[in-house]
Scaffold this motif. Structure first.
Motif, mmCIF file in Angstrom:
data_model
loop_
_atom_site.group_PDB
_atom_site.id
_atom_site.type_symbol
_atom_site.label_atom_id
_atom_site.label_comp_id
_atom_site.label_asym_id
_atom_site.label_seq_id
_atom_site.Cartn_x
_atom_site.Cartn_y
_atom_site.Cartn_z
ATOM 1 N N SER A 282 27.709 33.203 54.167
ATOM 2 C CA SER A 282 26.190 33.543 54.874
ATOM 3 C C SER A 282 26.140 32.568 56.064
ATOM 4 N N HIS A 283 26.226 33.104 57.303
ATOM 5 C CA HIS A 283 25.947 32.173 58.512
ATOM 6 C C HIS A 283 26.268 31.092 58.525
ATOM 7 N N LEU A 284 27.756 30.797 58.504
ATOM 8 C CA LEU A 284 28.241 29.525 58.408
ATOM 9 C C LEU A 284 28.553 29.019 59.638
ATOM 10 N N ASP A 285 28.034 27.858 59.867
ATOM 11 C CA ASP A 285 28.332 27.001 61.181
ATOM 12 C C ASP A 285 29.118 25.773 60.584
ATOM 13 N N LEU A 286 30.262 25.540 61.543
ATOM 14 C CA LEU A 286 30.993 24.602 60.998
ATOM 15 C C LEU A 286 32.125 24.234 62.146
ATOM 16 N N THR A 287 32.171 22.728 62.571
ATOM 17 C CA THR A 287 33.116 22.352 63.675
ATOM 18 C C THR A 287 33.897 21.448 63.197
ATOM 19 N N ILE A 288 35.393 21.498 62.996
ATOM 20 C CA ILE A 288 36.339 20.492 62.681
ATOM 21 C C ILE A 288 37.025 20.213 64.132
ATOM 22 N N GLU A 289 37.117 18.898 64.378
ATOM 23 C CA GLU A 289 37.909 18.417 65.485
ATOM 24 C C GLU A 289 39.242 18.160 65.066
ATOM 25 N N ARG A 290 40.107 18.197 66.332
ATOM 26 C CA ARG A 290 41.661 18.080 65.878
ATOM 27 C C ARG A 290 41.893 16.802 65.545
ATOM 28 N N GLY A 291 42.923 16.731 64.702
ATOM 29 C CA GLY A 291 43.386 15.384 63.830
ATOM 30 C C GLY A 291 42.584 14.931 62.862
ATOM 31 N N GLU A 292 41.556 15.752 62.290
ATOM 32 C CA GLU A 292 40.443 15.563 61.355
ATOM 33 C C GLU A 292 41.197 16.032 59.949
ATOM 34 N N VAL A 293 40.919 15.194 59.051
ATOM 35 C CA VAL A 293 40.995 15.793 57.676
ATOM 36 C C VAL A 293 39.690 16.111 57.191
ATOM 37 N N PHE A 294 39.466 17.288 56.882
ATOM 38 C CA PHE A 294 38.185 17.916 56.451
ATOM 39 C C PHE A 294 38.198 18.509 54.907
ATOM 40 N N GLY A 295 37.460 18.119 54.196
ATOM 41 C CA GLY A 295 37.471 18.720 52.689
ATOM 42 C C GLY A 295 36.118 19.610 52.663
ATOM 43 N N LEU A 296 36.685 21.152 52.278
ATOM 44 C CA LEU A 296 35.737 22.067 52.031
ATOM 45 C C LEU A 296 35.505 22.036 50.572
ATOM 46 N N LEU A 297 34.156 21.585 49.952
ATOM 47 C CA LEU A 297 34.280 21.272 48.638
ATOM 48 C C LEU A 297 33.066 22.068 48.034
ATOM 49 N N GLY A 298 33.218 22.863 46.835
ATOM 50 C CA GLY A 298 32.436 23.504 46.268
ATOM 51 C C GLY A 298 32.700 24.276 45.020
ATOM 52 N N PRO A 299 31.980 24.696 44.036
ATOM 53 C CA PRO A 299 32.339 25.363 42.799
ATOM 54 C C PRO A 299 33.242 26.459 42.995
ATOM 55 N N ASN A 300 33.975 26.721 42.071
ATOM 56 C CA ASN A 300 34.773 28.372 42.172
ATOM 57 C C ASN A 300 33.855 29.451 42.467
ATOM 58 N N GLY A 301 33.903 30.300 43.297
ATOM 59 C CA GLY A 301 33.254 31.159 43.710
ATOM 60 C C GLY A 301 32.227 31.133 44.922
ATOM 61 N N ALA A 302 32.096 29.759 45.437
ATOM 62 C CA ALA A 302 31.446 29.428 46.510
ATOM 63 C C ALA A 302 31.572 30.146 47.812
ATOM 64 N N GLY A 303 32.671 30.725 47.729
ATOM 65 C CA GLY A 303 33.131 31.161 49.184
ATOM 66 C C GLY A 303 34.162 30.737 49.948
ATOM 67 N N LYS A 304 34.872 29.653 49.427
ATOM 68 C CA LYS A 304 35.670 28.780 50.234
ATOM 69 C C LYS A 304 37.020 29.630 50.704
ATOM 70 N N THR A 305 37.615 30.103 49.780
ATOM 71 C CA THR A 305 38.692 31.094 49.878
ATOM 72 C C THR A 305 38.609 32.140 51.105
ATOM 73 N N THR A 306 37.328 32.792 50.712
ATOM 74 C CA THR A 306 36.875 33.844 51.752
ATOM 75 C C THR A 306 36.884 33.433 53.136
ATOM 76 N N THR A 307 36.388 31.981 53.213
ATOM 77 C CA THR A 307 36.230 31.521 54.508
ATOM 78 C C THR A 307 37.457 31.241 55.187
ATOM 79 N N ILE A 308 38.332 30.874 54.223
ATOM 80 C CA ILE A 308 39.628 30.380 54.875
ATOM 81 C C ILE A 308 40.470 31.700 55.412
ATOM 82 N N LEU A 309 40.141 32.971 54.578
ATOM 83 C CA LEU A 309 41.049 34.259 55.057
ATOM 84 C C LEU A 309 40.445 34.670 56.400
#
Length: 335
Positions: free
Chosen positions: A30-57
């Motif tokens: 839902s209306h996800l705003d996110l910026t990840i800079e080059r060279g950064e190690v960023f963790g997308l953290l959330g319970p199962n079913g939170a939408g993490k994999t859908t975001t990746i796809l």
């Protein structure tokens, strides 16, 4: 299709604006705003079913967003999915290999699919197998590998084409604690050696915090906070208050009144310390961090100051507040 917008190195590795994915009436993201800079190690953290994999796809162009936009290395994954895939390595939570072929053969096959010449593919495969600690198992069939070995082979597989960024979806799932530690150390080392941007998706807060520069907390399809652990801790301070833990040898009679008269002190919760000598302790809620002022007032009142510290929220506190039904008023972006 060629992306009409030129790609510049200074652009963020990932830039999501209002990214949304709906399946009928159900919002997965839902209306996800996110910026990840080059060279950064960023963790997308959330319970199962939170939408993490859908975001990746959506970032990989494997499913189209319902709304909003995504840019990955300056490219639109919906319009230029093949270009994104050439430059991004993706390791899903369940990696598929040719079980009857060796680890070396699997890597060479992936390299050849990415149009890497045969000699270079073989050299790169041997190099990566050594880097991930599988040199001695290079000629063993992948079907005989343990879960931890498969994850190591998966890291080599996503690196074989020399990507600019890698996305790891639940990489530690099903691995024993020692294997998790080794894999996380490997991810950290490889990200630095290869100069990579890393997006790591997980529901294990402690694992994410060990390797990530920043963390994004994802709940029910929404990014509710992002930042390093210190930033997230500050965002949890109820009503903007700061808690100071104070421990004294004994509590002077007039100290509570003096503290309450100090600017910034909201309330004092006194309690007996668990120490052997029956020391006096208190939690002091303040409008801002006035720890030095509290220490000065206590000492001026004749108290023997044993310890004083500003309380900070630990990993377990953050997890509980955000993921286990904690106070909803704290669901805000932490920048």
């Amino acid at each position: 299709m060629t992306d009409p917008i030129p790609v510049h190195a200074e652009q963020p590795a990932i830039e999501l604006k209002g990214l949304t994915k709906a399946y009928g009436s159900q919002l997965a993201v839902s209306h996800l705003d996110l910026t990840i800079e080059r060279g950064e190690v960023f963790g997308l953290l959330g319970p199962n079913g939170a939408g993490k994999t859908t975001t990746i796809l959506m970032m990989l162009g494997l499913t189209e967003p319902t709304g909003g936009s995504a840019r990955v290395l300056g490219l639109d994954p919906t319009r230029s999915p093949l270009q994104v895939k050439r430059r991004v390595g993706y390791m899903p939570d369940d990696i598929g290999f040719y079980e009857d072929r060796s680890a070396f053969d699997n890597l060479v096959y992936t390299a050849r699919l990415n149009r890497i010449p045969a000699a270079e593919a073989a050299a790169r495969a041997d190099e990566l197998l050594a880097k991930v600690g599988l040199a001695e198992a290079a000629r063993k069939k992948a079907g005989a590998f343990s879960r931890g070995m498969r994850q190591r082979l998966g890291l080599a597989d996503v690196l074989i084409k020399r990507p600019e960024m890698i996305i790891l979806d639940e990489p530690t799932l099903g691995i024993d604690p020692e294997g998790v530690r080794e894999l996380l150390e490997l991810i950290t080392r490889l990200s630095r050696e290869e100069g990579l941007t890393v997006l790591l998706s997980s529901h294990h807060l402690h694992q994410v915090q060990q390797v990530c520069d920043r963390v994004g907390l994802f709940v029910e399809g929404k990014l509710i906070a992002s930042g390093d652990i210190e930033t997230l801790s500050r965002a949890l301070e109820a009503g903007g208050t700061v808690t100071v833990d104070l421990e004294l040898a004994e509590w002077p009679e007039d100290l509570e009144a003096k503290l309450l008269a100090a600017e910034g002190v909201i309330r004092i919760d006194r309690h007996a310390s668990a120490g052997m000598n029956g020391t006096a302790a208190a939690q002091i809620a303040c409008a801002s961090d006035i720890t030095p002022d509290i220490a000065r007032i206590a000492v001026a009142s004749g108290a023997d100051l044993l310890s004083i510290r500003r309380r900070s929220y630990g990993l377990d506190d953050i997890y509980h507040r955000y993921f286990e039904g904690g106070d909803k008023k704290h669901e805000r972006r932490a920048e």
